[in-house]
Design a protein around this motif. Structure first.
Motif: not given
Length: 205
Positions: A1-26
């Protein structure tokens, strides 16, 4: 089966206060970490939907063999990003048979989980006449993302409006949905407190 992945990363992270997409782990940003995990699966294409803070976040994805979609309507709610990601996936690869939707703030999503979802989508269970059209993850007494939708569900996704996300389509098609237990799914990083707590526990293990 041909399966794609969509990563949803468009939000403003208003509750986080900073862009959560840029927070670091490892040492890796959440967006890069999730994208690299997606690239380690057999899925193609990997599509990332950006919106708020797109210029900053895009830098994290430079030179990666993925499709980046800008969603200028990201403020209109989750449905716009789902639809943009779905269309972007199909435009990248017309033979697409299913799409898995992910978000960047669930740090314990793994290659193994993605593979389990794909396997479940291909199996005809004893209580079914055919394989499921949807495979959703189950945690904290609810079902939701990460979620796989087969092609016959695409039209319903394209009809979503406003803040309605994948869950609306899942609930409307319960009889065609299989689930996978993913207790770690209850960990999603919406606030700085949740992020710090996760890091503290993660670094101790």
């Amino acid at each position: 089966m041909n399966v794609g992945i969509v990563i949803l990363a468009a939000g403003a992270s208003s509750r986080m206060g900073v862009p959560k997409q840029l927070l670091h782990i490892d040492g890796l940003s959440l967006i890069k970490r999730m994208t690299e995990m997606a690239m380690d699966t057999p899925c193609y294409p990997v599509v990332v939907v950006l919106g708020a803070n797109r210029q900053l976040i895009r830098k994290e994805l430079e030179r990666m063999p993925i499709t980046i979609i800008d969603n200028p309507q990201w403020e209109n709610g989750m449905s716009s990003s789902l639809k943009m990601g779905l269309v972007g996936s199909y435009m990248t690869f017309k033979e697409l048979e299913a799409v898995i939707f992910l978000t960047v703030d669930m740090p314990l999503v793994s290659v193994e989980l993605i593979q389990k979802m794909i396997e479940k989508a291909e199996i005809v269970a004893e209580d079914r006449k055919e394989s499921p059209d949807i495979v959703a993850c189950k945690y904290n007494g609810q079902i939701g993302i990460p979620v796989l939708f087969k092609r016959k569900m695409f039209n319903q996704l394209l009809e979503l409006k406003g803040d309605n996300g994948a869950k609306k389509v899942i609930l409307a098609n319960k009889e065609h949905t299989a689930t996978i237990d993913f207790p770690e799914g209850k960990i999603d990083l919406d606030t700085m407190e949740e992020y710090r707590k996760f890091l503290s526990n993660y670094n101790q293990n």
